[in-house]
Design a protein around this motif. Structure first.
Motif, PDB file in Angstrom:
ATOM      1  N   VAL A 179       0.855  -1.193   0.000  1.00 23.94           N
ATOM      2  CA  VAL A 179       0.000   0.000   0.000  1.00 23.94           C
ATOM      3  C   VAL A 179       0.890   1.242   0.000  1.00 23.94           C
ATOM      4  N   VAL A 180       0.553   2.201  -0.843  1.00 23.88           N
ATOM      5  CA  VAL A 180       1.301   3.455  -0.943  1.00 23.88           C
ATOM      6  C   VAL A 180       0.322   4.617  -0.792  1.00 23.88           C
ATOM      7  N   ILE A 181       0.662   5.541   0.100  1.00 28.63           N
ATOM      8  CA  ILE A 181      -0.045   6.823   0.190  1.00 28.63           C
ATOM      9  C   ILE A 181       1.001   7.897  -0.065  1.00 28.63           C
ATOM     10  N   THR A 182       0.869   8.637  -1.147  1.00 29.74           N
ATOM     11  CA  THR A 182       1.890   9.601  -1.513  1.00 29.74           C
ATOM     12  C   THR A 182       1.254  10.733  -2.309  1.00 29.74           C
ATOM     13  N   GLY A 183       2.088  11.613  -2.852  1.00 30.24           N
ATOM     14  CA  GLY A 183       1.534  12.702  -3.635  1.00 30.24           C
ATOM     15  C   GLY A 183       2.501  13.832  -3.854  1.00 30.24           C
ATOM     16  N   HIS A 184       1.966  14.917  -4.391  1.00 34.60           N
ATOM     17  CA  HIS A 184       2.703  16.167  -4.557  1.00 34.60           C
ATOM     18  C   HIS A 184       2.379  17.084  -3.384  1.00 34.60           C
ATOM     19  N   ASN A 185       2.528  16.561  -2.183  1.00 32.27           N
ATOM     20  CA  ASN A 185       2.264  17.273  -0.932  1.00 32.27           C
ATOM     21  C   ASN A 185       0.802  17.677  -0.794  1.00 32.27           C
ATOM     22  N   GLY A 186      -0.095  16.825  -1.271  1.00 29.37           N
ATOM     23  CA  GLY A 186      -1.499  17.014  -0.938  1.00 29.37           C
ATOM     24  C   GLY A 186      -1.726  16.778   0.545  1.00 29.37           C
ATOM     25  N   THR A 187      -2.919  17.072   1.020  1.00 29.88           N
ATOM     26  CA  THR A 187      -3.196  17.106   2.457  1.00 29.88           C
ATOM     27  C   THR A 187      -4.342  16.170   2.822  1.00 29.88           C
ATOM     28  N   ILE A 188      -4.194  15.508   3.976  1.00 29.65           N
ATOM     29  CA  ILE A 188      -5.297  14.804   4.618  1.00 29.65           C
ATOM     30  C   ILE A 188      -5.597  15.559   5.905  1.00 29.65           C
ATOM     31  N   ASP A 189      -6.785  16.120   5.995  1.00 26.93           N
ATOM     32  CA  ASP A 189      -7.156  17.031   7.082  1.00 26.93           C
ATOM     33  C   ASP A 189      -8.296  16.398   7.875  1.00 26.93           C
ATOM     34  N   GLY A 190      -8.037  16.114   9.157  1.00 24.34           N
ATOM     35  CA  GLY A 190      -9.039  15.479   9.993  1.00 24.34           C
ATOM     36  C   GLY A 190     -10.064  16.416  10.590  1.00 24.34           C
ATOM     37  N   ILE A 222       4.418   5.558   3.031  1.00 26.28           N
ATOM     38  CA  ILE A 222       3.654   6.800   3.177  1.00 26.28           C
ATOM     39  C   ILE A 222       4.643   7.949   3.030  1.00 26.28           C
ATOM     40  N   SER A 223       4.443   8.811   2.032  1.00 25.11           N
ATOM     41  CA  SER A 223       5.462   9.823   1.739  1.00 25.11           C
ATOM     42  C   SER A 223       4.849  11.033   1.040  1.00 25.11           C
ATOM     43  N   ASN A 224       5.548  12.165   1.177  1.00 26.09           N
ATOM     44  CA  ASN A 224       5.270  13.362   0.387  1.00 26.09           C
ATOM     45  C   ASN A 224       3.827  13.865   0.486  1.00 26.09           C
ATOM     46  N   ILE A 225       3.294  13.870   1.701  1.00 25.14           N
ATOM     47  CA  ILE A 225       1.972  14.433   1.938  1.00 25.14           C
ATOM     48  C   ILE A 225       1.997  15.217   3.239  1.00 25.14           C
ATOM     49  N   THR A 226       0.931  15.954   3.488  1.00 22.41           N
ATOM     50  CA  THR A 226       0.739  16.665   4.748  1.00 22.41           C
ATOM     51  C   THR A 226      -0.446  16.060   5.479  1.00 22.41           C
ATOM     52  N   LEU A 227      -0.254  15.790   6.764  1.00 18.63           N
ATOM     53  CA  LEU A 227      -1.327  15.305   7.628  1.00 18.63           C
ATOM     54  C   LEU A 227      -1.586  16.373   8.684  1.00 18.63           C
ATOM     55  N   ARG A 228      -2.838  16.748   8.887  1.00 17.12           N
ATOM     56  CA  ARG A 228      -3.066  17.824   9.838  1.00 17.12           C
ATOM     57  C   ARG A 228      -4.387  17.649  10.589  1.00 17.12           C
ATOM     58  N   ASP A 229      -4.381  18.187  11.807  1.00 15.67           N
ATOM     59  CA  ASP A 229      -5.578  18.320  12.646  1.00 15.67           C
ATOM     60  C   ASP A 229      -6.334  17.003  12.797  1.00 15.67           C
ATOM     61  N   THR A 244       7.735   2.211   5.575  1.00 11.10           N
ATOM     62  CA  THR A 244       8.576   3.376   5.315  1.00 11.10           C
ATOM     63  C   THR A 244       7.716   4.631   5.350  1.00 11.10           C
ATOM     64  N   ILE A 245       8.163   5.592   6.155  1.00 11.52           N
ATOM     65  CA  ILE A 245       7.466   6.871   6.286  1.00 11.52           C
ATOM     66  C   ILE A 245       8.498   7.964   6.039  1.00 11.52           C
ATOM     67  N   ARG A 246       8.306   8.759   4.999  1.00 14.05           N
ATOM     68  CA  ARG A 246       9.308   9.791   4.696  1.00 14.05           C
ATOM     69  C   ARG A 246       8.655  11.030   4.084  1.00 14.05           C
ATOM     70  N   ASN A 247       9.335  12.145   4.309  1.00 13.02           N
ATOM     71  CA  ASN A 247       8.919  13.425   3.713  1.00 13.02           C
ATOM     72  C   ASN A 247       7.477  13.786   4.049  1.00 13.02           C
ATOM     73  N   LEU A 248       7.122  13.629   5.322  1.00 15.39           N
ATOM     74  CA  LEU A 248       5.798  14.037   5.760  1.00 15.39           C
ATOM     75  C   LEU A 248       5.876  15.363   6.518  1.00 15.39           C
ATOM     76  N   THR A 249       4.840  16.137   6.391  1.00 12.78           N
ATOM     77  CA  THR A 249       4.599  17.277   7.277  1.00 12.78           C
ATOM     78  C   THR A 249       3.366  16.936   8.099  1.00 12.78           C
ATOM     79  N   ILE A 250       3.503  16.984   9.429  1.00 15.59           N
ATOM     80  CA  ILE A 250       2.398  16.635  10.315  1.00 15.59           C
ATOM     81  C   ILE A 250       2.160  17.806  11.252  1.00 15.59           C
ATOM     82  N   LEU A 251       0.940  18.324  11.260  1.00 18.25           N
ATOM     83  CA  LEU A 251       0.649  19.561  11.978  1.00 18.25           C
ATOM     84  C   LEU A 251      -0.613  19.423  12.823  1.00 18.25           C
TER      85      LEU A 251
END
Length: 491
Positions: A179-190, A222-229, A244-251
């Motif tokens: 399973v791969v979750i990746t992107g061009h720094n798209g966001t998953i916002d809770g 899981i890579s190259n995305i933003t996870l927030r809230d 493998t988890i890399r290049n994430l922004t978590i806010l």
């Protein structure tokens, strides 16, 4: 006789000696001409400047979406609308169901284009890539009635905040592979604000759900995305292998966003976490392996975990924690090249009587602390239990912890290692440490019931519980007492 004009060139030649003095005989004329030149220059410069700005305002060249699977779908192929209002749960479910039929062909890729895609929780499938394009946002519905209830985790026996069932995660997967979750720094916002408020007001009857939770699975990227809230823990791999988890922004907000841990590896093995920025309302990373008697019975350790190249921040808890739920055991963890800034604690190990299990073979290297209250902390009285069924004599074992190349400034207490008679901390090593402090009292390197060694010279001066060695490994001074205590929680 008709007179004709002479063709002599002298008549048509421009006589500058006559015209220039006449033209500039008046200073007013000269001044006017100068202003004409200035305004013309300004006009040309302004037009060129605006044209230059318009270049920056033009949309960036289209970034083609990479193709990771033999079959690729767009979320809009299934009727989704990215207006932030339309609920797209059915579109996500149809897409995942379609991809679930493609495993023998190499799986499928679901592209989420730019837009705001509101949805209730949905599941992933094996051999799937979820790709979030630039400016795409997956938004979680913030009404708990749309979130499914799940049984408590088997190694917890309790919902963590309430007995019984717990809410599932926004993006969920169980018993998956590849399973791969990746992107061009798209966001998953809770959209966790509503959840946090209801939690503080005690209006929830079940434990809040994570943002992304993958369980009993292997070969996860899981890579190259933003996870927030996130409503609760942000990214929770549970009983997984080869992650493998890399290049994430978590806010998440630093305050009033309770339990919004960044990444919580839980009973996982063979995991890499690297090149991430995490700023949240609880631990940036917390390695776990089950809670008290439930974790002991489940018996799945977290092991073989490498964490490197991170910038993290936590004003409520710690940058990187191990525990407190560690009853299945935690071993062979490497933490390297990490900056912890403006945080309450930097790196922490936390456990308590009743946990059982072990924490061993843990190394920290090349850590930088910038404006933190406590740099290094080991705490053995974190007395929080799921129920009264735990064994109070199930004492965890803590041993083989090393700290090398530890530097920083603005630290109130660089080291606080608080073992106990029942839970002594064994074989702790310090080497190459220099941490600038903001507190002038004597006991800023605090110890209790700890044994180990210091190799070479470190700053601040270590506690007397530790043996001192020179750089060549020769014993210089034996510890006064492993059980001596100078813990001072007032500083």
């Amino acid at each position: 006789m008709v007179e004709t004009l002479s063709s002599s060139p002298s008549i048509w030649r421009f006589n500058h000696r006559r015209w220039f003095p006449a033209l500039f005989s008046s200073y007013k004329t000269l001044f006017a001409l100068l202003w004409i030149v200035v305004f013309a220059s300004l006009f040309i410069w302004q037009r060129n400047f605006v044209d230059g700005i318009s270049i920056f305002r033009r949309p960036l060249p289209f970034r083609p979406l990479p193709r990771f699977r033999p079959v690729v779908f767009n979320l809009t192929d299934f009727g989704a609308v990215g207006d932030g209002v339309t609920v797209n749960t059915l579109a996500f479910e149809k897409a995942v169901f379609t991809i679930s039929k493609l495993g023998k062909k190499g799986g499928g890729q679901l592209n989420v284009p730019a837009g705001r895609w509101l949805t209730a929780p949905f599941n992933l499938t094996s051999h799937m890539t979820l790709f979030l394009a630039e400016d795409s946002v997956i938004l979680g519905l913030d009404d708990e009635k749309y979130w499914p209830l799940m049984p408590p985790l088997p190694s917890y026996g309790y919902g963590r905040e309430h007995p019984g069932a717990r809410y599932g995660s926004l993006i969920h997967g169980q018993n998956l592979k590849d399973v791969v979750i990746t992107g061009h720094n798209g966001t998953i916002d809770g959209q966790g604000q509503t959840w946090w408020k209801k939690y503080r007001q005690k209006l929830l009857n079940h434990t809040r759900g994570p943002l992304v939770q993958i369980m009993y699975s292997s070969d996860i990227l899981i890579s190259n995305i933003t996870l927030r809230d996130s409503p609760f823990w942000t990214l929770h791999p549970y009983d997984c292998k080869n992650v493998t988890i890399r290049n994430l922004t978590i806010l998440a907000p630093l305050f009033e966003a309770p339990n919004t841990d960044g990444i919580d590896p839980d009973s996982c093995e063979d995991m890499l976490i690297e090149d991430c920025y995490i700023s949240v309302g609880d631990d940036a990373i917390a390695i776990k392996s089950g809670w008290d008697q439930y974790g002991v019975a489940y018996g799945r350790p977290s092991k073989n975990i490498l964490i490197r190249n991170l910038v993290v921040r936590s004003m409520v808890s710690a940058g990187i924690s191990i525990g407190s739920e560690m009853s299945g055991g935690i071993s062979n963890v490497r933490v390297e090249n990490v900056l912890v800034w403006n945080s309450r604690r930097a790196v922490r190990i936390k456990t308590a009587a009743g946990r059982g299990g072990y924490i061993e073979d843990i190394s920290y290297k090349n850590l930088t602390f910038e404006n933190v209250r406590v740099g290094i902390i080991i705490k053995t009285d974190y007395n929080e239990h799921p129920d009264m069924g735990f064994d109070p004599k199930a004492f965890p074992v803590i041993r083989g912890i090393s700290y090398s190349s530890i530097h920083g400034e603005g630290v109130r207490v660089p080291v606080r290692i608080h073992g106990s008679a029942d839970i002594p901390i064994r074989n702790v090593t310090f080497r190459d440490m220099s941490v600038g402090t903001t507190y002038k009292k004597k006991h800023i390197f605090q110890c209790a019931y700890v044994s180990g060694r210091v190799i070479g010279t470190i700053f601040p001066k270590p506690c007397e519980n530790l043996d001192l060695y020179d750089e060549q490994g020769t014993l210089v001074k034996k510890s006064v007492s492993e059980n001596a205590s100078d813990i001072d929680y007032d500083i």
